[in-house]
Scaffold this motif. Structure first.
Motif, PDB file in Angstrom:
ATOM      1  N   PHE A 157      -9.758 -10.467  -0.681  1.00 32.76           N
ATOM      2  CA  PHE A 157     -11.070  -9.862  -0.529  1.00 32.76           C
ATOM      3  C   PHE A 157     -12.097 -10.537  -1.434  1.00 32.76           C
ATOM      4  O   PHE A 157     -13.296 -10.499  -1.163  1.00 32.76           O
ATOM      5  CB  PHE A 157     -11.002  -8.367  -0.828  1.00 32.76           C
ATOM      6  N   VAL A 190     -11.847 -10.693   6.302  1.00 30.07           N
ATOM      7  CA  VAL A 190     -10.556 -11.243   6.716  1.00 30.07           C
ATOM      8  C   VAL A 190     -10.386 -11.075   8.225  1.00 30.07           C
ATOM      9  O   VAL A 190      -9.944 -11.984   8.936  1.00 30.07           O
ATOM     10  CB  VAL A 190      -9.406 -10.540   5.963  1.00 30.07           C
ATOM     11  N   GLN A 195      -1.640  -4.522   7.338  1.00 30.46           N
ATOM     12  CA  GLN A 195      -0.812  -5.506   6.659  1.00 30.46           C
ATOM     13  C   GLN A 195      -1.211  -5.694   5.195  1.00 30.46           C
ATOM     14  O   GLN A 195      -0.510  -6.374   4.439  1.00 30.46           O
ATOM     15  CB  GLN A 195      -0.882  -6.832   7.406  1.00 30.46           C
ATOM     16  N   TYR A 196      -2.347  -5.099   4.808  1.00 22.56           N
ATOM     17  CA  TYR A 196      -2.807  -5.197   3.422  1.00 22.56           C
ATOM     18  C   TYR A 196      -2.691  -3.862   2.690  1.00 22.56           C
ATOM     19  O   TYR A 196      -2.946  -3.788   1.488  1.00 22.56           O
ATOM     20  CB  TYR A 196      -4.262  -5.668   3.388  1.00 22.56           C
ATOM     21  N   HIS A 207      -5.696  -4.546   8.908  1.00 23.75           N
ATOM     22  CA  HIS A 207      -5.811  -3.800   7.656  1.00 23.75           C
ATOM     23  C   HIS A 207      -4.476  -3.178   7.248  1.00 23.75           C
ATOM     24  O   HIS A 207      -4.203  -2.997   6.051  1.00 23.75           O
ATOM     25  CB  HIS A 207      -6.875  -2.702   7.792  1.00 23.75           C
ATOM     26  N   LYS A 238      -0.259  -4.014  -0.279  1.00 22.86           N
ATOM     27  CA  LYS A 238      -0.238  -5.292  -0.981  1.00 22.86           C
ATOM     28  C   LYS A 238      -1.504  -5.437  -1.831  1.00 22.86           C
ATOM     29  O   LYS A 238      -2.387  -6.232  -1.525  1.00 22.86           O
ATOM     30  CB  LYS A 238      -0.133  -6.444   0.019  1.00 22.86           C
ATOM     31  N   PRO A 239      -1.632  -4.656  -2.899  1.00 24.99           N
ATOM     32  CA  PRO A 239      -2.873  -4.629  -3.669  1.00 24.99           C
ATOM     33  C   PRO A 239      -3.262  -5.962  -4.299  1.00 24.99           C
ATOM     34  O   PRO A 239      -4.447  -6.305  -4.340  1.00 24.99           O
ATOM     35  CB  PRO A 239      -2.592  -3.566  -4.744  1.00 24.99           C
ATOM     36  N   GLY A 246     -14.644  -7.988   2.269  1.00 27.83           N
ATOM     37  CA  GLY A 246     -13.302  -7.429   2.128  1.00 27.83           C
ATOM     38  C   GLY A 246     -12.472  -7.579   3.386  1.00 27.83           C
ATOM     39  O   GLY A 246     -12.440  -8.648   3.999  1.00 27.83           O
ATOM     40  N   ILE A 247     -11.836  -6.513   3.795  1.00 24.45           N
ATOM     41  CA  ILE A 247     -10.948  -6.576   4.957  1.00 24.45           C
ATOM     42  C   ILE A 247     -11.704  -6.957   6.207  1.00 24.45           C
ATOM     43  O   ILE A 247     -11.166  -7.634   7.098  1.00 24.45           O
ATOM     44  CB  ILE A 247     -10.204  -5.227   5.167  1.00 24.45           C
ATOM     45  N   ALA A 268      -4.483  -8.200  -1.498  1.00 25.42           N
ATOM     46  CA  ALA A 268      -5.781  -7.706  -1.047  1.00 25.42           C
ATOM     47  C   ALA A 268      -6.884  -8.081  -2.026  1.00 25.42           C
ATOM     48  O   ALA A 268      -7.963  -8.538  -1.625  1.00 25.42           O
ATOM     49  CB  ALA A 268      -5.727  -6.193  -0.861  1.00 25.42           C
ATOM     50  N   GLU A 269      -6.612  -7.913  -3.317  1.00 27.91           N
ATOM     51  CA  GLU A 269      -7.627  -8.227  -4.322  1.00 27.91           C
ATOM     52  C   GLU A 269      -8.051  -9.692  -4.242  1.00 27.91           C
ATOM     53  O   GLU A 269      -9.246 -10.013  -4.263  1.00 27.91           O
ATOM     54  CB  GLU A 269      -7.086  -7.924  -5.725  1.00 27.91           C
TER      55      GLU A 269
END
Length: 339
Positions: A261, A271, A249-250, A247, A253-254, A267-268, A257-258
C-alpha cells in the motif's frame, strides 16, 4: 520488428493519417464515449449529456495528443437515432475536424446516424462501425446511399476464429448468413477508406486469432488495421473475480499490505487497479507491436494509460522502421516529441 512486403495504404482523415508500415505513422487512439451506463449521459434516448464533463474529457485527449503525437478518433456510441443526432451536434460544436466512429448495437440507430451525417454534411468525418456478418440489408442500403466513405470492416467468423476463418469472413463470405465477403460489401457501399478490425475474441475462444489476423490483414490486404482488444480484458472472467476479491488476499498479511500500500497510491484500490489495468493496457501493446494502426481502447477515462502505452510502442516501432531504411511519415510523432 518487421516490415511488410505488401504496399501499405494510408488514409487521411482531415490531416490524421492512419495505416502504412509499423512505425511509419503514429497509432491512432479511439476512446469510447456515451457508452452504456456512462455517468455523463443524462438521457440515452434523447442524447442529453453533461456537456461540460464531456468536453473536459475530449479536451484532455487533445492535450495528450499534443504531448505525445498520437492522434485520436472519437468512438460515439448510441442506441437511439435521436441520441446520435445530439451527440454529433455536440461533438461538431467543439471539434469540427476530428473523425468519429458511429457505433451501435441497434441497426435502426445506425441507419438513422448514417442518413443524418449525410444530411448535415458530416459524412466525410464519419466512420461506420461496423460492416460485419450481422449487417442487415437496410443498413447496407443506407450506407450505399449515403456520403459516408469510411467504415470499420470486421473480420469475425463465429464458426472459425482462426486466421483462415477470419479471412473467409473478409473475402469469401458465407459467414453468418452473408453470401458476400465483408470487403465486397464495403466496396459496393462506396467505402474507399476501410479500416480492418481483427475482431477481439475472448481468451480461451481463439484470442490468438485476433492478433495473428493483424499480420494477415496488413500482409494480405495492406489496409489500416486495428481493433478493440480491451474487450479481451473485459470478458476475462478470472480477472474480474480477481479484481473483485483481491482484498481478501491481503486480509491476514499486514506486513505485505503495509509495504504494497506504500507503493500503490490508494492502498488496496491502487493494487486492484494495477492488477486490472496491466492486461488492459498490455493487450493493446501486443496489438501495436504486431502492426495495429487503430486502437479502440474502451472508455474515454482510460486515456492516460492508453496515451503513454501508445507513445512507448510508437517510439520502438519508429526506431525499427528507420532501421529498415524507412522515413517517418510525420514530424510530430512520439519519437520526435518524447526522446
Amino acid at each position: 520488428m518487421f516490415k511488410f512486403e505488401k504496399e501499405q495504404q494510408v488514409f487521411d482523415f482531415n490531416g490524421t493519417k492512419i495505416g502504412g508500415q509499423p512505425g511509419e505513422y503514429p497509432r491512432v487512439l479511439s476512446p469510447s464515449i456515451f457508452y452504456n451506463k456512462h455517468e455523463i449521459v443524462l438521457n440515452d434516448h434523447t442524447g442529453e449529456i453533461d456537456k461540460a464533463k464531456a468536453e473536459a474529457l475530449w479536451n484532455r485527449c487533445q492535450e495528450l495528443s499534443d504531448i505525445t503525437g498520437n492522434k485520436y478518433f472519437l468512438q460515439i456510441l448510441a442506441e437511439h437515432g435521436e441520441a446520435f443526432e445530439s451527440y454529433f451536434s455536440w461533438f461538431d460544436s467543439i471539434d469540427n475536424k476530428t473523425a468519429f466512429l458511429m457505433d451501435s448495437s441497434a441497426p435502426a440507430a445506425l441507419v438513422h446516424a448514417t442518413k443524418y451525417v449525410t444530411e448535415v454534411g458530416l459524412a466525410d468525418r464519419a466512420i461506420y462501425n461496423s460492416i460485419n456478418g450481422s449487417i442487415l440489408p437496410e443498413n447496407v442500403q443506407a450506407l450505399a446511399e449515403s456520403d459516408v466513405n469510411s467504415a470499420i470492416v470486421l473480420a469475425f467468423n463465429p464458426g472459425d476464429s482462426s486466421v483462415a476463418g477470419r479471412e473467409k469472413a473478409l473475402v469469401d463470405g458465407g459467414v453468418a448468413g452473408q453470401a458476400k465477403g465483408m470487403l465486397q460489401i464495403a466496396e459496393e457501399c462506396g467505402i474507399t477508406r476501410p479500416i480492418l478490425d481483427t475482431a477481439a475474441t475472448p481468451l480461451g475462444l481463439g484470442s490468438f486469432g485476433s492478433y495473428r489476423e493483424i499480420l494477415a490483414c496488413k500482409a494480405i490486404h495492406g489496409m489500416p488495421t486495428g481493433g478493440a482488444y480491451h474487450n479481451m480484458t473485459v470478458s476475462w472472467t478470472w480477472l474480474k473475480r480477481w479484481r473483485k476479491n483481491i482484498h481478501e488476499q491481503y486480509a491476514d498479511k499486514p506486513l505485505l499490505a503495509e509495504q504494497m500500500f506504500h507503493h500503490h497510491y490508494g492502498g488496496i484500490e491502487g493494487v486492484r487497479q494495477a492488477a486490472w489495468s496491466s492486461p488492459d493496457i498490455g493487450c493493446n501493446i501486443m496489438a501495436m507491436t504486431l502492426g495495429a494502426d487503430l486502437i479502440m481502447y474502451g472508455p474515454i477515462e482510460n486515456m492516460e494509460g492508453a496515451a503513454t502505452a501508445a507513445a512507448f510502442s510508437d517510439i520502438v516501432l519508429s526506431e525499427a522502421f528507420r532501421d529498415f531504411g524507412g522515413t517517418i511519415g510525420v514530424e510530430d510523432g512520439p519519437i520526435s516529441k518524447l526522446v
